[in-house]
Every structure is written in C-alpha cells, then in structure tokens.
Design an enzyme around this catalytic site. Sequence first.
Site, PDB file in Angstrom:
ATOM      1  CD  GLU B 313      -2.583  -1.432   2.595  1.00  0.00           C
ATOM      2  OE1 GLU B 313      -3.716  -1.867   2.406  1.00  0.00           O
ATOM      3  OE2 GLU B 313      -2.185  -1.034   3.702  1.00  0.00           O
ATOM      4  CB  CYS B 409      -8.451   1.711   7.943  1.00  0.00           C
ATOM      5  SG  CYS B 409      -7.953   1.209   6.293  1.00  0.00           S
TER       6      CYS B 409
END
Lengths: 643, 643
Positions: B313, B409
């Site tokens: 990521e 998240c």
Amino acid sequence: MSGAGQFIQKVRIDDAFWSATRETVRREGIPYQWRALNDMIPDAVPSHCMRNFRIAAGREQGEHAGFVFQDSDVAKWIEGAAYSLRWHPDPQLEATVDGAIDEVVAAQQPDGYLDTYYIIGGLDKRWTNLRDNHELYCAGHMLEAAVAYYQVTGKRKLLDAMIRCVDGIDAVLGPEEGKLHGYPGHPVIEMALMRLYGVTHDPKHLKLAKYFIDQRGQRPLYFREEGERHHNNLYWKDSYFQYQYYQAGLPLREQTEAQGHAVRAMYLYAGAADVARETNDADLAEVCRRLWMNTVRRRMYVTGAVGSSEYGEAFTFDYDLPNDTVYGETCAAIGLVFFARRMLALEAKGEYADVMERALYNGVLSGMQLDGKKFFYVNPLEVLPEACLKDQRKSHVKVERQKWFGCACCPPNIIRLLSSLEDYIYSVNGRDVFVHLYVGGTLEAEADGAPVRLSVETNYPWDGAVTVSANADAAFALRLRVPGWCRRWTVKVNGEAQEAEVRDGYIALDRAWKAGDAVALALDMPVALVRANPRVYEDAGKVAVARGPLVYCLEEADNTRNLHLVRLGDAGPQDFTAAWKPDKLGGIVELTSPGLRESDAGWGETLYSGENAVESAPAHLTWIPYFRWANREPGEMRVWVRR
Amino acid sequence: MSGAGQFIQKVRIDDAFWSATRETVRREGIPYQWRALNDMIPDAVPSHCMRNFRIAAGREQGEHAGFVFQDSDVAKWIEGAAYSLRWHPDPQLEATVDGAIDEVVAAQQPDGYLDTYYIIGGLDKRWTNLRDNHELYCAGHMLEAAVAYYQVTGKRKLLDAMIRCVDGIDAVLGPEEGKLHGYPGHPVIEMALMRLYGVTHDPKHLKLAKYFIDQRGQRPLYFREEGERHHNNLYWKDSYFQYQYYQAGLPLREQTEAQGHAVRAMYLYAGAADVARETNDADLAEVCRRLWMNTVRRRMYVTGAVGSSEYGEAFTFDYDLPNDTVYGETCAAIGLVFFARRMLALEAKGEYADVMERALYNGVLSGMQLDGKKFFYVNPLEVLPEACLKDQRKSHVKVERQKWFGCACCPPNIIRLLSSLEDYIYSVNGRDVFVHLYVGGTLEAEADGAPVRLSVETNYPWDGAVTVSANADAAFALRLRVPGWCRRWTVKVNGEAQEAEVRDGYIALDRAWKAGDAVALALDMPVALVRANPRVYEDAGKVAVARGPLVYCLEEADNTRNLHLVRLGDAGPQDFTAAWKPDKLGGIVELTSPGLRESDAGWGETLYSGENAVESAPAHLTWIPYFRWANREPGEMRVWVRR
C-alpha cells in the site's frame, strides 16, 4: 484443406544468421547448461538435477532438491544435445549424453517408473497429485529426449527405458475401470507420445495421447477429486482461473479462449493438433483452429510472446497486452512455435508460418544472450529499470538475462528448439514442397517419389532476397511462403519473371525442375510502422517499428534515458535508414530515424498544470532488433512508441 | 515565514454542497457504521469490533476476531460521531456513543492498558511486536476519539481512561533506561498525543510524541531487535522497502523521499509537523517540507491520491503514477489532508491549501458512495472492469464501492474527516484571518482580541463566486486564498473593485471591517486541460479535465465502452460546456465536449498491421466529477485521456 505435410526431412543449415546462433548454442549453450545441471556454475542458482538422479539410483546419499519437475531440465538438455549431434557429430558430447542417460536410466524402478522426486521422497505417494507434481510432465520431456536421441543416434537405451515408463503410466492411468482417470497438470506428454507413436506405431501410444486430450477437464473433475482425496492444497482457490490454470476448467473441445498458464496452453494445443492430424479428427482440428485464432488474433504480443500476466504465468483476456508487466515466458513463445508447426501440418496456411516466424525471431531469440550463457524467462516489451526494483507488479521483469533459474525450464527449451530448427523450415505433402522459413542450407526429400534436392541461399532476416536452387531433376510444386509482412515481392526462375499468385500465404512453382534451376525470390523488406488493433488499449496511439520478420526497439544505450518521452511524430517508414552494422551486437541491421523527444523544459517541480505545454525537439532515434536487447549495460527499452 | 495559525475555531457550515454531504454522513453513514461495528449489516464482512471489547471486558465469551487493529474502527467512529454532535446535537446518538465508550472503557486493565487483541489473547505477549501489532495505533486513534468527545461534550470518561492508557505507555516505552526504546509500527499516536497535549498541556504528552518522532529508525533498529527477540516474522524481508514500509528504514530527519506504506507516511509526517510547530523545531519543519515536496511534486495523483502500489500500500518512486494499478487508499488521501493542514499551520502558503483542497474534493470524497453506505478503499483513475477480474495486478481495484471491509480503516476515517470539516476552513494568526477553503457558513473567532464574525456564501465547488460578509466591527486582515488552479479573479469590497496581490497564495484585505461589509471574490472557474509533468510516463500524451478544484472523468454510463479509444483531439477548454444537472448523481456540474473516438473499423480480427490506419470519428463526450464516479451501473472510467 490439406496440410503442409511432413516436416522431418534431411535438412542441412548453412546460414549466416542461424549457423552463428546455433554454433553459439552448440559451443557455449550446451556445455554451459550441462555444467549448470551439475551445479558447476559459480554464482548461479544450483540445479541439483543430476544429483537427484544419482540419489534416486542409490549412487549418492541425499535429499531431492529443486522443483518437483527438476528432472525435465536434463530431459530437455538431452533432447537439445541430440539434435546438435544431428548437424554436428561430436563423439565427446555423445559420450556425455550417454553418461547422462546412464544416470537417468539407473534411477528407473523395476516397474518402469522414473521420477526422482517420488523415487527419493516415497514411491507410496506417487500418482497422488497429478495436478501439481509434474510426474507426467517429466516423463513427457524424457520421452521426447528418448525419441530424439534414438532418431539421431539409433541408440535405444533411453527409448526402451521410456517405453517401459509409458507402459507403467498406461497401467495406472486411463479410461478403464480400476485405473485412475487422471491426466497431467502440465501438458507435454501428449506431443511426446505422438512422437513415440511415430517411431513405434504402437496404437497404445496414440490411444494414451488421445485419452489425455479427451479426458482433461471432464466432469467429475479428476483434479478436484484427487485434491480432496489426498488433501492437496489448491494454490489457485481464490483465483478467477482455478482449474483453468491447469487447462482443465473445461474439456478442451469446449474451450473457446486461450486461458490459464500460457506454456501449458501452448503445449496442450500442440499435442491436440498432433492427435487431430493423426486421427483425422475434424472436430478436434476445429477446436485447435479456434484456440489458435483466439491466441494469435487477440492475445499475442507483436513479438510473438504470449502470457500477459505474471500471476499464473497466464493469459488474461482479449486484447489485454500490457508491455511492461507482461510475462511473455520464453517457453511460451517456444510453445507457440510448436503449436504453429503443428497447425501448419494440419493446414497449409501461411498464417501459421507467419506466427512461427514472428515468435522464433523475436520472442524466442530474445530469451538468450548473445554469448549463449544467460537467459530471459520473461520477455518484456517495455522496461524501466527502477520500476523493476521498486514496483512489485514488475518485479518479475529483469533488466538483464540470468545465468540460471531455480525453475530453469527456458534455457534448455531454447537449446532444443534452436538445435532442431531443421524441422521447422520445410515440409512435403505429396508433390508440394513447402518452404516455410528462409534459412540457408539444403534439403533432401522426396515428393511423390521424385528426389527433391534444393539449396537455399539468403541473408534473411536482414535481407529479403532468397535463392532456391534445384540440385537434381524432379517434378514437384515448389511452394514458397510470402510472409504476411511482405507487400511487394517478385519471383524469377532462371532470371525469368514469373506470374505467381499467393494462395494461403504461398506461391506455387509447379514444374519439372532441372538441376541448376534457380529461383530468385525477392521479398521487399522495408521498415514498417506497425499498429495494434485499436482494441489493444495498452498500444493505443502507439506504433512499433518492424523490418521483415524482426520487431525493433529503442534502448537507453543508443537513445539515452526517459524513452517514454520519445515520439515518432510524422516520421514515416520512408524516413528510416537501414544499415548493416557488422560490429554491433553480433551484427545487426540497425535502423535510424528522425523523431521527437519531449522535454520537461519549463516544468521544474510542477507536477500538474493547465497551462504548461510539453515541448518537443527533433531527435535522432536508433533502433535495434528486439531480440538483441539487453546485451549492453542494463537500461530502459521500449518497443511501442507514441506517434 | 509564519504559519496560518490556529485552525480550531467556532465554525458553522451551511453550504449547498457540504451540508448535503455531511447530512448523508450524519443520517446514513454514522448509524450505518455503528451497525457495521456491531455486525448487523447483512452480506457485509463482519467487524467483530464491539464484540472484542465485550469479550475483553469479560461481558461475553469468545475469541478476538478481525485484525489486530480492529479496536481502531470504533475509535474513529466515536471521533466522527463526536464531531457530528458539534454541529448537530443528537441526544440519541450521544447516548449511543456513551454506551460505546462504556464498553470500551470496561475493557481497560488496571494499569491503563487497553487493546482487546492482547487483553483477550494474553497480556503476557503485549509490547512484543510494536512493529506489526498496532497497539500504539489503536491507542492513538482512541486518544483522538477521547479528545474529540471531550472537546465537544465536556465528558471526560474516555479522556481520563486514555490519559491513564498513555501513562501506561509512557511507563513502558521511552528513552530512559529500563524502558523499551520502541515506537509504533503504524503512526497516528504522534498526532493524537499532540492533540492531548493541547488539552492537558502536560509536558509528558509532548515529550512522548517527540520521542516517537525522533526514535523511529534510529540504530540499532528497534524493530529488528524486537523481531529477533520475539521471533516476529518480517513480512517484507524480500522486499526492497523492508523497514521503510513501517517508516523506520531511516530516522525521519534523514528521509528525503516519501516511501513505504502511504498512510503511515502521511500520519507520521502530520504528527512530525505538529511536533515541529509546537517545539519550534526548524530542522524538523524543514524535514516535513522536504517530504511534503517530494510527496506532492513527484508522487501524488491529480486527484490527491497517494500510494502508487498495492504491494505494501506504498509509495514507489518519483513520477511513478500508474492510473490503473494505483492504490490511492482513501485513508492516504485523508492523511494528506491532515498533513496539509499541519503544514499550513507551520507556513501560511497556499500550496498546502491547494493540495488539501485537491485531496478533499477528489481522492477523499471518491471514497464514499452518494448514499453514504458504500466505500472505496482503492481509488483508481482508470478502470476496466474485466481487468479487475482477470488481471491479478488490478484485483485490488474494485469497480463498485463495498459495504464494509475486513480491514475497515477507510469508512470511519471519511466520517471523522467530513464531520470535522469545520477545522479545515479557517485559521487565525494574530490579526490574520485566513480562509483556506470556500465553504458556506459562519466563523466566530478572535483576531488580536477583536471579534471576528464572518458569513460566507458560495456555490463552490460548482461556482467560483464567494461572498464573505462581516457581521461585526473589527479590524483584521482577511486573507482569502486564490487557488493555484485559478488564473483570473477579482475581488470587490462593498461593490468596489480592490487592487490586491496574491502573496503565498492569499490576498490580504486589511481594514477596519464594519458589520455589513461584503467582500465579493470571483474566482474564474473555466475548464482546464491539465497535463502532468512529462516525467510522469503513465500520463505522457494525455490530459485530464478539471474545473476549479474538481477533477473530471469519463464513465462508461455516459460515453459507452472502450474509453481508451477516446481522444480529445484539438478540443480546447473553450470547447467545453458546463451545465448544472440537479437530477444527475446528486446534482453536479456536468461537462460536455467534442472529442474523437477511434474505432477498429477495417481491422476485423487483424491484431497487428503496418497498413491499417486507425480511424477517428467526432464524438460527443460527457464528463462527470471524478468523486461521483461509480454511482451508477459498474463500468469503465478514465481520468487521463489522449489528446
């Protein structure tokens, strides 16, 4: 329509381009790879291949090491070495091969079984994971080696051993009750059995090949049941392709698209084409045609590379041909050559030879370093070195060929293909003598009983002039391929222009040839600016440069960095200059052209702007044949360039 | 130079654009996410978040489920709910939050420790894997929630609990002998401690934040030693970034490039900017500036998305901004907004607000469905649905927003940012009153003791006209941002044109304001055709369409399939038409333009050709704001289009 007939003829290659390449294979590649198989290359991934055989034979102590398919590396090496003995007898190499065969056969079990992974690891576990554990793949490759070595040397030791091995396989697998209804997770044995059948004419061998083609993918799915029975972990459980990776998502006859692992696909389709031809199975031939068309018309790179994705080393979907994250395994391009030749044997259509040529001169040859000692597994069409280091999705793309691989399928595969190039050039069907590839040398064959003796002289692929001379009197139809890339050509016989028509990619010159007759075929070989079908979204707005069968590329070594800034602008084919460079990259026709180079002048550290223009300045571009890229300092490379 | 000062003011938002979005968040998003945290959303990935707290408190039986950082989901939800109570008091929601806080605090251990993963799984194992196990991350988010809820409601229960929790952390971690010299694998607690310090003014809280900033990446590397001591498996062992994933490859002060996990990078840099400002640390401020510049000038998408690669990521390298395989996590764009506001607080430069606006209106807003109930984790700039299914390197790219995530998240992160938008609009430093974002509503503040009472009316981002009215007499400098995208603007006070100069991105109108004074700022908002710096190889030859702060895109729903065939040709900004479409996609300014559409006419099944041309026909193109994409039938989308 009829096929192009029998390919295996008495052929001698004497060709500026190919003889040099093959001498590199013979002098460097074959000895180098033998050392690799014996773990003698410093700083290279050890193979352990020959040690596995000695351990399996009880001649050494130790564990199996390497992949489950490690045996296949020496099989392909034996096959390649065998072919080289056909065109360059070499008692020392032959003795080395004999020694290798002794070590291989010493590991064979009394029931014919021959796979070091299970012989060392536990014979009780054999035949429990056909899907992943490559027993039939290893047997297939060793069978191909055995047939090749027998055909070249007449020696039967490996052939007899492999016939016993096949007997053992036939006793365990098949449609009959009491047998496992399995088939290989990785095809290759299908082609191998067909070659064995060509030698033995034993219907059992044909039947087993046909069984493997037909049983694959049938419901209930053998791989699923086997996996459940033996608790084999399915690696592709969450993947969209799952069993299609193994070419078993559907029975072959129901498949409409080239899917899954690209090498497995090519090998399977090639084997199926063999079976279709031998059994006169028009339905199966049509399946092969359909899969061929999907492959070469929607899923093949301009270099003949196939396999768009590293994930599963696989095909993805129509027109998905990314140049930078491509897989394009060398073995897959080799498999496409196998498939192409077999389609040609089914149908004498130039399209098949066109693809065979495209893959051979670009996607296959790019797999080997000029010195024959380093290899590409992945053959990208666009490389940015920093991306290969820092972008995981490109980490499979190497900027330099490697000395060896943990999975070393490609290096010996190149050797066996290039060493057997004789078998891809000509074919004979009745009175038709086909010349598919233009390679200098001679052919001795028979056409309808008449002795065909031809010599070919050419400087192909650098030049399109080909002279075919008859060395004996005989009446036959000489069918010369006019490549799909060629727009203008002439043909003369003994200096006299001929009216000839291209039919299915070939012209036919049918006459009673006299010794001394000379056919001069002149294939116009201008630079071409190749576009991809607009549906190929990765190539939109771009062109590739080609000349004859060769695709060209830009390399950083000639054109500095930031090749993405290069555009061709209005430059057309007529603006290119071709020049023979004997001292560059082993001798190449280099192309130069005008072009444009965009710059970031005026941009500084601005990342996005609605006002800044992108300035272009004239540039001088140097193009080299794609297959010779990465023979200098590592750097950027690019095939497709913006207009 | 001086900063933009204090952001937290008394602000009321009353704005056509934002009030609607925030009402969706309040009415739909907040209740929906509470149900998600309690596993009440059918067909969505269960969260198990609240159950973990009940199990940890001994109120339920069971095992911890979800990620090690599952606690942080409710923390962000509490924080978001707290902010919503600031602008929309809601006793029922407040009671729900109180109940959630009761459940959270009930799990707290006598020593202040609060992390359900270790409370349930074994407290003996806590503090053994700071690198991966997110104890400090969860504490950081809960601390942010505690401060927010205290600031809005005055209730101290969670705040006191978290102060105890911080005391516990401070007892275990720090530079002193006998303490572990560790720091969080995932930053966020740095920002949280600085907020806590803003409430408590306890030097311990500042010191701990500063310690986490300074200790990170120091040699010997804590994460390496901890990993060896506790046999923690390092997931990134073979990766080029390894510890840089955790922002610990180097001490922060030595870093020159935005590397590793993008959210961690943004949160860390934001926390560092807080510490730099509070401690007047010019060196650290310079480090933040350097990392800011690398981020926004070389590694940020035109949408404000950051993180080029799904692998880790993470950031990759300069100018590597692929549009189709992008990560562009919603949380990372949110993190960039956090970072931007803190840089603004350090330095009153419009560049920071420009990026804040870019990320907010594009990369952040794109994360949420129009109905507030579905979310993007990854925010691509180019989508081909078939590729997301059949190309593994794009499998992280979804064509539809998801109901929830195993790693959830992003959804509560959007809620907490949008619900606290008040804190990003204005800031006050001495007599300077900055307007950074143009959002309708009111401000009550003090500038050098003078009462600042402003109202703002605007139809931003659809229109560039902004009216700022003074509602009280006071002398101060009104500093209005002129966005980087704006080339022509005028400003009038009470109808009278003003000569004003843009300095560092703001104009200043310094006068003794009288109640009733009206400032009319007119920002010309034409369509812009944005180019990327030529070094961005993925955007070479392409433009993006923008209008004001909004990036636009083409969607299949408006423009049919095969968007890669669309070109803009010679169309310039003046050829675009903007029209308000109240009934489309929740109300948007839609753009239409002429363009070209290439076709495969004449190509048939030809894949490569040196002769075939690619024909283009005039096309009518419809552009929608990027952040509203994927609110209709799933289909192709594209931001960057060829000229």
